[in-house]
Design an enzyme around this catalytic site. Structure first.
Site, PDB file in Angstrom:
ATOM      1  N   CYS A  86     -15.671  -8.205   6.930  1.00 37.90           N
ATOM      2  CA  CYS A  86     -15.508  -8.467   8.358  1.00 37.90           C
ATOM      3  C   CYS A  86     -15.827  -7.181   9.101  1.00 37.90           C
ATOM      4  CB  CYS A  86     -14.089  -8.944   8.673  1.00 37.90           C
ATOM      5  SG  CYS A  86     -12.911  -7.591   8.888  1.00 37.90           S
ATOM      6  N   LYS A 100      -5.512   7.139  12.597  1.00 37.06           N
ATOM      7  CA  LYS A 100      -5.933   7.655  11.296  1.00 37.06           C
ATOM      8  C   LYS A 100      -6.393   9.099  11.405  1.00 37.06           C
ATOM      9  CE  LYS A 100      -7.369   3.134   9.528  1.00 37.06           C
ATOM     10  NZ  LYS A 100      -8.514   2.297   9.102  1.00 37.06           N
ATOM     11  N   ARG A 129       0.844  -1.186   0.000  1.00 36.10           N
ATOM     12  CA  ARG A 129       0.000   0.000   0.000  1.00 36.10           C
ATOM     13  C   ARG A 129       0.888   1.247   0.000  1.00 36.10           C
ATOM     14  NH1 ARG A 129      -3.601  -0.405   4.915  1.00 36.10           N
ATOM     15  NH2 ARG A 129      -4.897  -1.909   3.816  1.00 36.10           N
ATOM     16  N   ARG A 147      -1.389   6.510   9.872  1.00 33.03           N
ATOM     17  CA  ARG A 147      -1.597   6.005   8.511  1.00 33.03           C
ATOM     18  C   ARG A 147      -1.722   7.148   7.503  1.00 33.03           C
ATOM     19  NH1 ARG A 147      -3.824   0.845   8.678  1.00 33.03           N
ATOM     20  NH2 ARG A 147      -3.017  -0.301  10.454  1.00 33.03           N
ATOM     21  N   CYS A 204     -15.017  -3.482   0.525  1.00 31.58           N
ATOM     22  CA  CYS A 204     -13.605  -3.729   0.807  1.00 31.58           C
ATOM     23  C   CYS A 204     -13.131  -4.893  -0.066  1.00 31.58           C
ATOM     24  CB  CYS A 204     -13.411  -4.047   2.282  1.00 31.58           C
ATOM     25  SG  CYS A 204     -14.109  -5.647   2.726  1.00 31.58           S
ATOM     26  N   LYS A 223      -3.196   1.315  15.086  1.00 33.55           N
ATOM     27  CA  LYS A 223      -3.206   2.297  13.997  1.00 33.55           C
ATOM     28  C   LYS A 223      -3.814   3.615  14.452  1.00 33.55           C
ATOM     29  CE  LYS A 223      -7.182  -0.221  12.237  1.00 33.55           C
ATOM     30  NZ  LYS A 223      -7.585  -1.057  11.117  1.00 33.55           N
ATOM     31  N   CYS A 227      -7.639 -11.102   1.647  1.00 31.89           N
ATOM     32  CA  CYS A 227      -7.596 -10.537   2.994  1.00 31.89           C
ATOM     33  C   CYS A 227      -7.763 -11.628   4.044  1.00 31.89           C
ATOM     34  CB  CYS A 227      -8.685  -9.480   3.182  1.00 31.89           C
ATOM     35  SG  CYS A 227      -8.673  -8.799   4.844  1.00 31.89           S
ATOM     36  N   CYS A 279     -13.412  -1.731   6.714  1.00 36.02           N
ATOM     37  CA  CYS A 279     -12.595  -0.888   5.834  1.00 36.02           C
ATOM     38  C   CYS A 279     -13.451  -0.033   4.899  1.00 36.02           C
ATOM     39  CB  CYS A 279     -11.645  -1.741   4.997  1.00 36.02           C
ATOM     40  SG  CYS A 279     -10.290  -2.400   5.972  1.00 36.02           S
TER      41      CYS A 279
END
Lengths: 203, 579
Positions: B481, B219, B84, B153, B436, B217, B442, B485
């Site tokens: 899930c 964001k 990414r 991120r 996603c 993470k 994934c 995302c």
């Protein structure tokens, strides 16, 4: 798996008179994929291809392609007997992704310390084509050290090219790391053969 | 001991999550990656290294479609890497587009994916190609640092810097923030780019992060109202640009937003960012840095399911945060300023910016740029990139704006799209649908998402036509899930995977992105999804008021009660779905 026979078969493919052909027996075995398929086989004993009597002796197994087949049973046997000798496999094929036969078993054996050394060569993955003989030369010092420690050397697989290329690589290693001339190196290898420490099963 | 600090950085390492120890002993993310990358007997890297490479935007995955077949063949999983890019504000030049396109065809699966966080993702990179792949990205002036991992991120921003002066300022701010908060470890250059360092790295390579980085993470998103395309409430730290006379004078600050949860664990939940005040435009970086460092110091490092900033804010309260921030900065945030959001969608087709230049926003279904039969999208965009003189602006709805087009160049772009059969017409539902990646790559996916949503949307379109609402935009978002995302918990219709073919159905989000939706049916398959929505679509067709969005409508008719607090998100009881 003492009461099982495992077959490692590559379906032979070739061209003849402009037509794609497949090996009669290997293709039949390759197609017998459903769980109920029955194939009649009998084991053919090869007394010239045996593990060392001494369980402490290290072994070098060189088995690219389907030549890796007997070494599964070698390592399984040594593990079952609790043999303390070190085990080293050289394997090669076209790609890591789809041709590393029994990959998960080798990695598992390595993880559990049964397989001390694992060297692989995949001819179509990198820029230059690498084969097991290249790995043997790269590891020459250690290969020679194992020989000095009484290692038995086994070669299994293709008779046309691989067996000769591997033998040349072994001679190079013996010459370079044993500081011997060509003749002396050949004599060294012949001695190994006479002591049943250099065995081949090639086809 | 301060009882409120029993799980954070102030505790000894051995009391914290094992990942904390891993980070600490990794020597600033080096781990054993050097050995892993050259290990020839496996296409994978060591499990610990796979956690560390995430900090560099490199994510080990495997093709789950062939997992079982390979297991039976005594082969290891088909390991491959997702890579990414760090692309603050989602902007790249045509030259960078061409470089990434070429790299995708050389060392990935010949596709680019535009992500919900406004960047490019490559799939199917093999281990032995990783350095070459990342070197190619670096040669284009880009990197992949902190695109995953326990760090700040990719900083996202309302799309298209060429739209107005305020958009340009916001995008520039996103780039500055991203750079300022970027991990500094030389491990990326040494191990992944495999370039020698000009000088030895300093002893503390991470003055901001320290050796254990963040608890999880982090964001950051910047919105330029009236657009809320970036869903500013869904991020750890949100900034809402306050614009006066065309320029940004400062930002409203939102803290503690986030999507991810675990099914059936009510202590985990999506949460909307809480307003904390306003900061002047010059204080943006300072506020962001202190906020990130507050989370570094107080975030939960024992339970990774409780480690996001949203739980720190939830547990301690926004007043605590405001005091702590004021203490660190030496001054408090000012009272928040008013703003209005109109939509969290994108504006498709041609539109004109402040300086008279044109911008064309193209729907990219699920963000997947690839050559498909009869639809060579990747080739078409490559040809456009060869001629385009503006920039490409990615949107967080996975779409693409060809930005900064002169009046005279418009027909050329239209002609290219036509020549490659890129249909720019799409239905109202298609334009507002997002999925996603999920299966097969994934590792978290419990159900299909990208591969399934288009066919479900087609079924919902039939339903919309039958019920007379075919022209009404409704946001539909699917995630494989509950990490979310695609930000499904803000959608008017959200679908979140539970098991193969089974989804939780959520309704009553807002098309402005300022409201959580509500669990409506649990664990149901397609037939039941359609059955559940049919009566709602029928009533919506008959009873909706002028311009009323679907998400607002279902609340007005009391089909569900509004979700006022994230903490209650998993405490709603529903009619259980049929098994």
């Amino acid at each position: 798996m003492p009461d099982e026979v495992h077959l490692t078969v590559r379906v032979v493919g070739y061209e003849s008179h402009g037509r794609a052909r497949r090996g009669v027996v290997s293709a039949a075995l390759g197609e017998a994929t459903d769980a109920d398929a029955r194939v009649c086989v009998y084991p053919h004993r090869n007394s010239a291809f045996r593990l060392p009597a001494n369980p402490d002796a290290p072994i070098l197994m060189i088995g690219p392609g389907t030549g890796v087949a007997p070494f599964r049973s070698f390592v399984a046997e040594r593990e079952a007997l609790g043999a303390r000798g070190r085990n080293w496999l050289f394997f090669g094929d076209r790609t890591l992704r789809s041709d590393f036969l029994y990959l998960t078993e080798w990695l598992d054996w390595r993880k559990r310390g049964v397989l001390q050394r694992l060297d692989v060569a995949f001819s179509r993955d990198g820029a230059g084509k690498t084969y097991v003989q290249h790995r043997i030369r790269e590891r020459g010092a250690e290969v020679h050290a194992w020989l000095r420690d009484g290692a038995h050397v086994y070669v299994c697989g293709d008779a046309q090219r691989m067996a000769a290329d591997v033998e040349t690589a072994l001679l190079d290693v013996i010459r370079e790391h044993g500081a011997l001339g060509m003749e002396a190196a050949q004599e060294f290898l012949l001695d190994l053969q006479r002591d049943r420490r250099y065995q081949k099963d090639v086809y | 001991m301060d009882a409120t600090r029993k799980n954070d950085l102030s505790r000894p390492l051995d009391e914290l999550h094992s990942n904390e120890r891993l980070k600490h002993r990794s020597r600033f993310l080096r781990g054993t990656l050097a050995d892993s990358l050259i290990e020839p007997a496996s296409a994978s890297i060591a499990p610990d290294d796979a956690l560390l490479t995430k900090f560099f935007g490199v994510y080990q995955q495997d093709d789950r479609d062939v997992r079982e077949e390979r297991r039976l063949s005594r082969l290891e999983p088909y390991y491959q890497f997702m890579v990414r890019v760090r692309l603050p504000g989602g902007v790249c030049t045509p030259a960078q587009w061409l470089a990434l396109d070429a790299q995708a065809r050389a060392t990935a699966n010949a596709a680019l994916r535009l992500t919900t966080r406004q960047t490019f993702q490559f799939h199917g990179v093999l281990k032995h190609d990783l350095p070459r792949h990342l070197q190619g990205i670096a040669a284009a002036g880009l990197d992949t640092i902190a695109a995953c991992g326990d760090d700040n991120r990719n900083v996202i921003c309302t799309s298209n810097p060429l739209l107005s002066r305020a958009h340009a300022e916001a995008t520039a701010a996103a780039a500055r923030l991203s750079k300022h908060l970027m991990p500094r470890t030389a491990a990326y250059r040494e191990l992944l780019l495999q370039q020698s360092s000009p000088e030895p790295p300093p002893e503390n390579e991470e003055p901001l992060y320290g050796p254990t980085y963040l608890p999880r993470k982090f964001k950051i998103a910047i919105a330029v109202p009236p657009a809320n395309d970036i869903d500013v409430y869904a991020h750890d730290l949100g900034f809402i640009a306050i614009v006066e006379n065309g320029a940004i004078v400062g930002y409203d600050v939102l803290v503690g937003g986030g999507m991810g949860m675990t099914h059936k664990v009510p202590a985990t939940f999506p949460r909307l960012g809480t307003p904390a005040g306003f900061c002047n435009v010059d204080d943006l970086i300072e506020v962001a840095e202190h906020t990130m460092c507050i989370q570094r110091d107080f975030g939960d490092r024992r339970d990774r399911g409780h480690a996001r900033f949203k739980y720190t804010i939830e547990d301690r309260g926004v007043e605590w945060f405001k005091d702590e921030l004021a203490r660190r900065r030496g001054k408090a945030l000012e009272p928040a300023r008013p703003f209005v959001f109109e939509t969290n969608g994108d504006r498709y087709g041609w539109h004109r910016g402040e300086n008279g230049r044109w911008h064309f926003t193209l729907l990219i279904q699920n963000g997947r740029v690839a050559d498909m039969p009869q639809r060579p999208l990747m080739t078409a965009l490559r040809e456009i990139a060869r001629r385009h003189t503006g920039v490409f602006a990615l949107t967080t709805n996975q779409n693409l704006t060809i930005a900064g087009v002169a009046e005279t160049a418009k027909t050329g772009i239209e002609a290219l799209l036509r020549a490659y059969g890129i249909d720019t017409q799409a239905s109202a539902l298609e334009r507002n649908a997002m999925a996603c990646v999920a299966l097969p790559t994934c590792g978290l996916a419990m159900a299909e998402s990208e591969r399934y949503l288009p066919s479900l949307v087609a079924r919902l379109e039939e339903l919309a036509r039958e019920t007379g609402i075919a022209d009404v935009p409704i946001t539909i978002r699917m995630s494989g899930c509950p990490n979310g995302c695609s930000r499904p918990f803000l959608a008017e219709i959200g679908l979140v995977g539970k098991a193969p073919g089974k989804y939780n159905l959520y309704i009553a989000g807002s098309p402005r992105g300022e409201r959580l939706n509500v669990l409506y049916r649990e664990n149901i398959g397609e037939a039941h999804i359609l059955n559940a929505l049919r009566p709602l679509f029928e009533r919506f067709g008959k009873e909706r008021t002028e311009g009323e969005p679907f998400g607002d409508f279902v609340l007005r008719i009391d089909e569900v009660a509004p979700m006022l607090e994230g903490r209650n998100f998993q405490r709603v009881t529903t009619t259980p779905g049929p098994a």
